[in-house]
Design a protein around this motif. Structure first.
Motif: not given
Length: 126
Positions: A12-16
């Motif tokens: 799961i990608f979380i963009h930061v």
């Protein structure tokens, strides 16, 4: 026709914006030790055997990338004690989006990470 795509989620990608800051924040949130050097563009937390990883991505190689957090969560994190989890998140100074909501089979609440991504924590009743 058989699909060539596997029926599983690998990560799961979380963009930061700030990878190092986000890795430290998620490390505290999840109680997971940072195990390797933090260097862009991604850092992946191992969420356990048979579970998708949680990958933070700062897009440091994308010159035109603009972070636009969604206004709803795309996944949930689990807890055994929703009230304890809620207090823990509040003590991390996270912005609470929805208070604890209880339904016949689960309770949940939502909050924002430092980049404005909305996360959900859930407990299910058996």
């Amino acid at each position: 026709m058989q699909s060539p795509i596997a029926n599983r989620v690998d990560t799961i990608f979380i963009h930061v914006r700030d990878l190092e800051k986000s890795v430290q924040w998620y490390s505290k949130l999840l109680g997971i030790e940072v195990k390797h050097k933090i260097q862009g563009p991604i850092y992946t937390f191992d969420m356990g055997p048979g579970r998708p990883g949680l990958t933070l991505d700062n897009h440091c190689f994308d010159e035109v990338y603009e972070l636009k957090p969604l206004n709803q969560p795309l996944y949930n994190l689990s807890t055994v004690d929703i009230n304890e989890a809620y207090q823990f998140v509040k003590e991390m100074d996270a912005e609470i989006v929805t208070e604890i909501q209880s339904y016949p089979d689960l309770s949940d609440f939502t909050f924002k990470d430092p980049d404005g991504n909305i996360l959900m924590i859930c407990t299910c009743f058996s």
